[in-house]
Design a protein around this motif. Structure first.
Motif, PDB file in Angstrom:
ATOM      1  N   UNK A 248       0.336  -1.541  -0.073  1.00 44.56           N
ATOM      2  CA  UNK A 248       0.239   0.106  -0.172  1.00 44.56           C
ATOM      3  C   UNK A 248       1.552   1.279  -0.396  1.00 44.56           C
ATOM      4  N   UNK A 249       0.154   1.890  -0.804  1.00 51.77           N
ATOM      5  CA  UNK A 249       1.764   3.584  -0.969  1.00 51.77           C
ATOM      6  C   UNK A 249       2.535   3.627  -1.628  1.00 51.77           C
ATOM      7  N   UNK A 250       2.791   1.867  -2.704  1.00 50.62           N
ATOM      8  CA  UNK A 250       4.188   1.948  -2.566  1.00 50.62           C
ATOM      9  C   UNK A 250       4.057   2.642  -4.325  1.00 50.62           C
ATOM     10  N   UNK A 251       3.291   2.823  -4.986  1.00 47.88           N
ATOM     11  CA  UNK A 251       3.347   3.655  -6.275  1.00 47.88           C
ATOM     12  C   UNK A 251       4.310   5.139  -5.652  1.00 47.88           C
ATOM     13  N   UNK A 252       6.024   5.839  -5.409  1.00 45.22           N
ATOM     14  CA  UNK A 252       6.146   6.527  -4.988  1.00 45.22           C
ATOM     15  C   UNK A 252       6.385   7.734  -6.460  1.00 45.22           C
ATOM     16  N   UNK A 253       5.479   8.017  -7.344  1.00 47.57           N
ATOM     17  CA  UNK A 253       5.496   8.599  -8.045  1.00 47.57           C
ATOM     18  C   UNK A 253       3.772   9.339  -7.945  1.00 47.57           C
ATOM     19  N   UNK A 254       3.498   8.514  -7.282  1.00 50.29           N
ATOM     20  CA  UNK A 254       1.417   9.663  -7.186  1.00 50.29           C
ATOM     21  C   UNK A 254       1.093   9.897  -5.725  1.00 50.29           C
ATOM     22  N   UNK A 255       0.298  11.177  -5.451  1.00 50.39           N
ATOM     23  CA  UNK A 255       0.071  11.594  -3.939  1.00 50.39           C
ATOM     24  C   UNK A 255      -0.724  10.529  -3.763  1.00 50.39           C
ATOM     25  N   UNK A 256      -1.203   9.848  -4.174  1.00 51.39           N
ATOM     26  CA  UNK A 256      -2.329   8.919  -3.375  1.00 51.39           C
ATOM     27  C   UNK A 256      -1.393   7.534  -3.330  1.00 51.39           C
ATOM     28  N   UNK A 257      -0.391   7.488  -3.144  1.00 47.93           N
ATOM     29  CA  UNK A 257       0.434   7.017  -3.293  1.00 47.93           C
ATOM     30  C   UNK A 257       1.677   7.180  -1.811  1.00 47.93           C
ATOM     31  N   UNK A 258       2.888   7.237  -2.254  1.00 51.14           N
ATOM     32  CA  UNK A 258       3.742   7.748  -1.000  1.00 51.14           C
ATOM     33  C   UNK A 258       5.211   9.163  -2.127  1.00 51.14           C
ATOM     34  N   UNK A 259       4.644   9.172  -2.991  1.00 54.15           N
ATOM     35  CA  UNK A 259       5.532   9.981  -3.661  1.00 54.15           C
ATOM     36  C   UNK A 259       6.020  11.699  -2.622  1.00 54.15           C
ATOM     37  N   UNK A 260       5.261  11.510  -1.502  1.00 54.06           N
ATOM     38  CA  UNK A 260       5.762  13.092  -0.835  1.00 54.06           C
ATOM     39  C   UNK A 260       6.489  14.813  -1.995  1.00 54.06           C
ATOM     40  N   UNK A 261       5.452  14.265  -2.737  1.00 53.55           N
ATOM     41  CA  UNK A 261       5.638  15.586  -3.525  1.00 53.55           C
ATOM     42  C   UNK A 261       4.644  16.175  -4.984  1.00 53.55           C
ATOM     43  N   UNK A 262       4.312  16.509  -5.301  1.00 50.67           N
ATOM     44  CA  UNK A 262       3.303  17.300  -6.144  1.00 50.67           C
ATOM     45  C   UNK A 262       3.824  16.649  -7.486  1.00 50.67           C
ATOM     46  N   UNK A 263       4.017  15.370  -7.831  1.00 54.47           N
ATOM     47  CA  UNK A 263       3.988  14.978  -9.235  1.00 54.47           C
ATOM     48  C   UNK A 263       2.556  14.757  -9.954  1.00 54.47           C
ATOM     49  N   UNK A 264       2.763  14.792 -10.956  1.00 55.22           N
ATOM     50  CA  UNK A 264       2.373  14.375 -11.638  1.00 55.22           C
ATOM     51  C   UNK A 264       0.925  13.029 -11.653  1.00 55.22           C
ATOM     52  N   UNK A 265      -0.120  13.163 -11.564  1.00 52.37           N
ATOM     53  CA  UNK A 265      -0.678  12.219 -11.480  1.00 52.37           C
ATOM     54  C   UNK A 265      -0.622  10.657 -12.073  1.00 52.37           C
ATOM     55  N   UNK A 266      -0.758   9.523 -12.093  1.00 51.15           N
ATOM     56  CA  UNK A 266      -0.833   8.391 -12.471  1.00 51.15           C
ATOM     57  C   UNK A 266      -2.071   8.026 -13.850  1.00 51.15           C
ATOM     58  N   UNK A 267      -1.967   7.563 -14.566  1.00 47.46           N
ATOM     59  CA  UNK A 267      -3.052   8.038 -15.590  1.00 47.46           C
ATOM     60  C   UNK A 267      -4.345   6.547 -14.784  1.00 47.46           C
ATOM     61  N   UNK A 268      -4.443   5.302 -13.755  1.00 50.29           N
ATOM     62  CA  UNK A 268      -5.437   5.035 -13.001  1.00 50.29           C
ATOM     63  C   UNK A 268      -5.806   6.199 -12.544  1.00 50.29           C
ATOM     64  N   UNK A 269      -5.607   6.976 -11.277  1.00 50.39           N
ATOM     65  CA  UNK A 269      -5.811   7.923 -10.857  1.00 50.39           C
ATOM     66  C   UNK A 269      -6.631   9.451 -11.804  1.00 50.39           C
ATOM     67  N   UNK A 270      -5.774   9.485 -12.705  1.00 45.02           N
ATOM     68  CA  UNK A 270      -7.052  10.693 -13.609  1.00 45.02           C
ATOM     69  C   UNK A 270      -7.607  10.024 -14.556  1.00 45.02           C
ATOM     70  N   UNK A 271      -7.691   8.413 -14.281  1.00 50.84           N
ATOM     71  CA  UNK A 271      -8.531   8.045 -15.155  1.00 50.84           C
ATOM     72  C   UNK A 271     -10.130   8.348 -14.192  1.00 50.84           C
ATOM     73  N   UNK A 272     -10.194   7.640 -13.239  1.00 46.31           N
ATOM     74  CA  UNK A 272     -11.156   8.036 -12.147  1.00 46.31           C
ATOM     75  C   UNK A 272     -11.605   9.323 -11.843  1.00 46.31           C
ATOM     76  N   UNK A 273     -10.535   9.940 -12.334  1.00 51.98           N
ATOM     77  CA  UNK A 273     -11.238  11.696 -12.202  1.00 51.98           C
ATOM     78  C   UNK A 273     -12.231  11.993 -14.301  1.00 51.98           C
ATOM     79  N   UNK A 274     -11.800  10.638 -14.953  1.00 54.82           N
ATOM     80  CA  UNK A 274     -12.247  11.612 -16.043  1.00 54.82           C
ATOM     81  C   UNK A 274     -11.146  12.145 -16.753  1.00 54.82           C
TER      82      UNK A 274
END
Length: 752
Positions: A248-274
């Motif tokens: 859990x939180x293993x995606x270190x490049x996504x705010x909904x993971x464990x990035x601790x920075x405001x890098x771009x969201x991952x594709x599934x996260x963006x798709x969730x928002x449409x």
């Protein structure tokens, strides 16, 4: 998400402000507390019992071979409708000191600054489709009821009573409490089913990253996981294998993971928002090459590919390019000691989470513990399930684009696949009939061979390998058997499959020769076979031309799920020379969904210092009802060394655990007699001729004796008093045991 303190500079990001009531004086630009060093703790999202699925709508069917032949394209567009109808989300932030705590070291200005950063982040990531506007910020409130810091629901209810805040679409209540004991080291947020539903969040301190993460939950976003396996980047459908770990939180490049920075969201996260336009899907079959913009290109870029597993449409994959030069949305306003230093650019593969199908698990490189193990770099190929693969051909640092080649096999056929044959041909066809008529689904059209007799065949070919286990024939006829003319059901028929460049009979055919009943399907079942072509061979009823030829109205060929994985079972074994050993090795054959496949042929091969029990180096075994095939026993010769076993079914192969063949027992023995004081004495001598210490046991009619751990080349001599003046001829038995092997040597002695 996790309790880690960040450093905020005085740089302010843009914030869409609505008429706002600020209770208390805003402090001047203040720095947050120094970074904490305690271990991270997970947040506790409060998930709605039902969530609307993410809609992903390809413009055309692109998963079958028929579609691949029809489409004149390598990729098709995918529509992901927007799920957010509310643009401006109204946020109320309250600084709360539960009983047993004192107001913290942060102010309303710190809280407002964090919301500014969060708004700027979601504004950039959604192309302005979602904004967070400050509706109200409430300065420190001391709770006057017995509600402790961990009772987040109680605190939210108390705030609602005190401030008049009410839930509603696009409305958010943020409770910020003091950092440190007795308040918890975690944050949480309600996770409703729709981005417009609003919700409540809780966090210690004003950390902007925590706020973005928890408000993400309010937008219905799940956590961004990662999965790493021991030997493969991907894993079969079903439960996670023992050598895989989902973090859990293993995606270190996504705010909904464990990035601790405001890098771009991952594709599934963006798709969730449409908010992921310009998404495409590779057409199945041949390798497909395209260019991906980096995630930081924003909504104008072609940033993602998506597709489903050809053998399990419930498993969705996403492909995205993440460039190390992508900037954070805050312009440096937020700094965290836990942010990962971006030193690698690469392509990432994400896969739907089985517990939250609209989430994405980032697939990491197996056996790689480095921070950048999720990136597929230029020149690298990542193998995925069921023959899928992703190759990164080139990464252009100047344009921040990646050239990728994606291979997604077309969906394997299951059920009656006769009509899906790419070609249907026959040994002979009457001019007014067609071979294709036997597979067109119309029993009124036929394939006929009149006036020919003898053996005639109908051949079906598919563009790729299929696994089939039965064939059925509906005969066409226009005359009775006794009439001896026209079309009459064949005297017999059989099934053959393409094996290399020749035809071979199917194994386990039942019946061995197909039936000839009229007006019904006549079926032959057989062991599942993987092939690209099937041939039905008919023997005509008539002995001479015009006396009864073969005609077929319809053919059915049943395809079953192909084997997708071979799972080896057993552990490394050591066996002695000159023995037969059951190793207990086995393989389990599974389909792409993880289901076991009974009745499949598994071919075992042994090389090295052993053969199978019958002396052969190959053996075929059928899987049982549990999908398991047990490896045959092996037989070792006189030479020590190693043996290797491989199991294969179709194109799949797996190595079984190794076998060490140790030198076994070896020895010589002789017996003699002598007479001492009128009594015969039997003398038995044994020599350990092996290469390891051995135990020697001697059995005679006059007693037994033994010696332990006799060194190689050493001799053991034992004397046995017979207590008799004469003895008949006989044989002493000498047994030598070493390294688990045993040999018994007869030692004859004369009549004395």
């Amino acid at each position: 998400m996790m309790r880690r303190t960040a450093l905020l500079s005085a740089t302010l990001a843009g914030l869409l402000l609505l008429p706002t009531l600020i209770a208390g004086e805003p402090a001047a630009a203040a720095q947050a507390a120094p970074p904490a060093v305690d271990a991270p703790s997970p947040d506790l999202p409060q998930t709605a019992p039902y969530s609307e699925p993410t809609l992903i709508e390809p413009e055309a069917e692109a998963t079958t071979r028929q579609a691949a032949r029809t489409l004149a394209a390598d990729f098709i567009d995918v529509d992901i409708p927007s799920r957010a109808e509310i643009r401006d989300h109204r946020v109320t932030i309250a600084l709360v000191a539960p009983q047993g705590t004192a107001p913290g070291r942060f102010t309303t200005a710190d809280a407002v600054r964090s919301l500014q950063i969060v708004d700027g982040f979601y504004d950039r990531e959604t192309g302005g489709a979602i904004r967070f506007a400050l509706e109200r910020v409430i300065d420190w409130q001391s709770v006057d009821e017995p509600i402790d810091c961990t009772d987040t629901g109680g605190l939210h209810d108390w705030l609602s009573r005190k401030t008049g805040w009410t839930p509603g679409p696009g409305k958010h209540l943020v409770a910020m409490v003091p950092e440190g004991d007795p308040c918890p080291g975690w944050a949480n947020g309600e996770q409703p089913g729709d981005p417009d539903d609003g919700g409540r969040t809780f966090q210690p301190g004003p950390d902007a990253y925590l706020l973005a993460h928890e408000l993400g939950h309010n937008l219905s976003l799940p956590h961004a996981f990662s999965v790493q396996c021991g030997t493969s980047r991907d894993y079969p459908s079903g439960s996670l294998p023992a050598d895989c770990r989902r973090e859990e939180y293993g995606n270190r490049t996504d705010v909904m993971g464990d990035s601790w920075s405001f890098l771009p969201l991952s594709a599934p996260t963006l798709a969730r928002l449409g908010t992921l336009p310009h998404t495409r899907q590779p057409v199945c079959g041949a390798p497909r090459t395209t260019v991906l913009d980096t995630l930081g290109a924003g909504t104008a870029g072609q940033r993602a590919l998506t597709w489903t597993d050809p053998q399990d449409s419930s498993v969705r994959y996403w492909l995205q390019y993440n460039d190390r030069a992508d900037t954070t949305s805050d312009g440096g306003a937020y700094r965290s000691p836990w942010a990962v230093a971006r030193t690698v650019s690469g392509v990432q593969v994400l896969r739907s989470n089985p517990d939250q199908p609209y989430a994405g698990d980032l697939l990491e490189r197996p056996g790689d513990a480095s921070e950048a193990n999720e990136f597929i770099v230029a020149g690298e190929t990542a193998a995925l399930n069921t023959g899928m693969s992703v190759r990164v051909d080139r990464i252009d640092a100047a344009t921040r684009r990646a050239t990728v080649t994606v291979t997604v096999p077309c969906t394997e056929y299951v059920g009656d696949i006769a009509s899906l044959a790419s070609t249907t041909s026959a040994s002979y066809t009457s001019p007014w009939t067609a071979a294709e008529s036997a597979v067109d689904g119309d029993s009124g059209s036929v394939w006929g061979t009149w006036p020919r007799v003898g053996e005639q065949s109908l051949e079906l070919r598919w563009p790729s390998e299929v696994t089939v286990d039965s064939a059925s024939v509906l005969f066409a006829s226009d005359a009775a058997d006794s009439e001896g003319r026209g079309l009459i059901p064949s005297r017999s028929w059989r099934v053959e499959y393409r094996l290399g460049d020749s035809w071979a009979p199917v194994a386990g055919a039942a019946p061995a020769q197909g039936g000839r009943d009229r007006d019904v399907l006549n079926t032959i079942t057989f062991r599942p076979v993987a092939t690209t072509a099937l041939r039905l061979v008919f023997t005509a009823w008539g002995a001479n031309e015009y006396e009864g030829s073969t005609g077929v109205a319809e053919v059915a060929v049943n395809a079953v799920a192909p084997a997708a994985t071979l799972e080896a079972r057993g552990s490394t074994q050591s066996v002695p020379t000159a023995t037969t050993s059951a190793l207990g090795y086995a393989v389990v054959v599974r389909d792409a969904r993880g289901g076991v496949l009974p009745g499949r042929v598994v071919d075992f091969t042994v090389t090295g210092a052993a053969t199978f029990e019958a002396g052969a180096t190959t053996a075929s075994v059928l899987t049982g009802s549990d999908g398991t095939a047990l490896a045959p026993s092996i037989r070792t010769g006189t030479t020590a060394g190693t043996a290797s076993l491989v199991a294969r079914t179709g194109a799949l192969a797996v190595d079984l655990p190794g076998v060490t063949v140790m030198a076994g027992a070896s020895g010589t023995a002789k017996a003699s007699t002598r007479v001492v004081a009128g009594t015969v004495v039997l003398v038995v001598t044994a020599v350990n001729t092996g290469v390891a210490p051995a135990d020697v046991n001697i059995v005679t009619p006059y007693g037994t004796a033994s010696a332990e751990r006799v060194a190689p080349g050493k001799t053991v001599t034992k004397l046995f008093s017979t207590r008799k003046a004469s003895i008949p001829a006989g044989t002493a038995q000498v047994t030598v045991t070493s390294n688990g092997g045993q040999v018994t040597i007869p030692a004859p002695y004369p009549r004395t």
